[in-house]
Write an enzyme that holds these catalytic residues in place. Structure first.
Site, PDB file in Angstrom:
ATOM      1  N   ASP A  79      37.147 -33.150 -34.278  1.00 47.93           N
ATOM      2  CA  ASP A  79      37.341 -33.059 -35.722  1.00 47.93           C
ATOM      3  C   ASP A  79      38.847 -33.056 -36.024  1.00 47.93           C
ATOM      4  O   ASP A  79      39.667 -33.233 -35.123  1.00 47.93           O
ATOM      5  CB  ASP A  79      36.654 -31.818 -36.287  1.00 47.93           C
ATOM      6  CG  ASP A  79      37.313 -30.522 -35.846  1.00 47.93           C
ATOM      7  OD1 ASP A  79      38.191 -30.561 -34.960  1.00 47.93           O
ATOM      8  OD2 ASP A  79      36.946 -29.464 -36.392  1.00 47.93           O
TER       9      ASP A  79
ATOM     10  N   LYS B 138      30.972 -37.333 -33.631  1.00 49.87           N
ATOM     11  CA  LYS B 138      31.232 -35.915 -33.897  1.00 49.87           C
ATOM     12  C   LYS B 138      29.924 -35.139 -34.029  1.00 49.87           C
ATOM     13  O   LYS B 138      29.737 -34.097 -33.394  1.00 49.87           O
ATOM     14  CB  LYS B 138      32.071 -35.769 -35.164  1.00 49.87           C
ATOM     15  CG  LYS B 138      32.281 -34.326 -35.613  1.00 49.87           C
ATOM     16  CD  LYS B 138      33.028 -34.271 -36.936  1.00 49.87           C
ATOM     17  CE  LYS B 138      33.070 -32.856 -37.492  1.00 49.87           C
ATOM     18  NZ  LYS B 138      33.744 -32.788 -38.802  1.00 49.87           N
TER      19      LYS B 138
END
Length: 213
Positions: free
Chosen positions: A143, A125
């Site tokens: 996310d 991420k």
């Protein structure tokens, strides 16, 4: 379950609507340098971006450079970042990451995905966020908003693992659209397609959303 071709068609329609609705969607973490985004995204785990933006002001006031953070006592870092939660592990990761940037990369954040992953506390991420926002390269940030929404849209089929979702999205999302697409998903997930009570009746995507249809 949509075919790959159907998903590619659907995601183009979704991207078009999201771009119209959130043309200015961007990262909500404040930063003016790549290393500061690395710090902020680590602090943002299980913490709001708004709180992180406040806490880092004190952190950078005391430690304004990569070198300063690399040489800082971990306990001092922890004391400042504690309001973000998980203070001990976040402070440790930030310290180790800044040390590596300082001593191995001469205070330069690498623009290679796999190299970013080698930094302490940096996962897919974080690496994707850096690649997309800082270096303007193809990126997909999976996310919680992204994962929830692409499942609702029928773009992925009941997949919750972030890496697996990312791999599925790479198959259907045009590379040049990935970064802004994910920022739009965050905006949409916060404003309309919320986790507990999505407002489908006012959603601009209700004609292309599998969950709604």
């Amino acid at each position: 379950m949509k075919t790959l071709k159907a998903k590619k068609q659907a995601v183009l329609a979704i991207i078009e609507k999201l771009n119209e609705t959130y043309p200015d969607a961007d990262c909500t973490l404040d930063y003016d340098d790549a290393w500061k985004l690395l710090v902020s995204v680590r602090l943002a785990a299980q913490c709001t971006d708004a709180r992180v933006n406040i806490v880092v002001q004190d952190l950078y006031a005391k430690f304004p450079t990569i070198a300063a953070l690399a040489e800082a006592d971990v306990a001092e870092i922890e004391e400042i970042v504690r309001p973000c939660g998980l203070g001990k592990s976040k402070a440790r990761d930030i310290s180790l990451c800044m040390k590596m940037l300082h001593y191995e990369f001469h205070d330069q954040v690498p623009d290679d995905f796999d190299t970013l992953l080698s930094l302490p506390g940096v996962g897919r991420k974080s690496a994707n966020l850096i690649m997309g926002d800082v270096f303007h390269k193809p990126a997909i940030v999976t996310d919680t908003h992204c994962i929830r929404l692409v499942n609702r849209f029928g773009l992925v089929d009941g997949i919750k693992d972030p890496k697996k979702v990312e791999m599925e999205l790479w198959k259907i999302v045009p590379p040049e659209e990935g970064n802004h697409f994910c920022h739009c998903l965050v905006e949409h997930g916060r404003a309309i397609c919320t986790a507990r009570k999505p407002m489908c009746e006012i959603c601009p995507l209700n004609m292309v959303c599998e969950k709604h249809m």
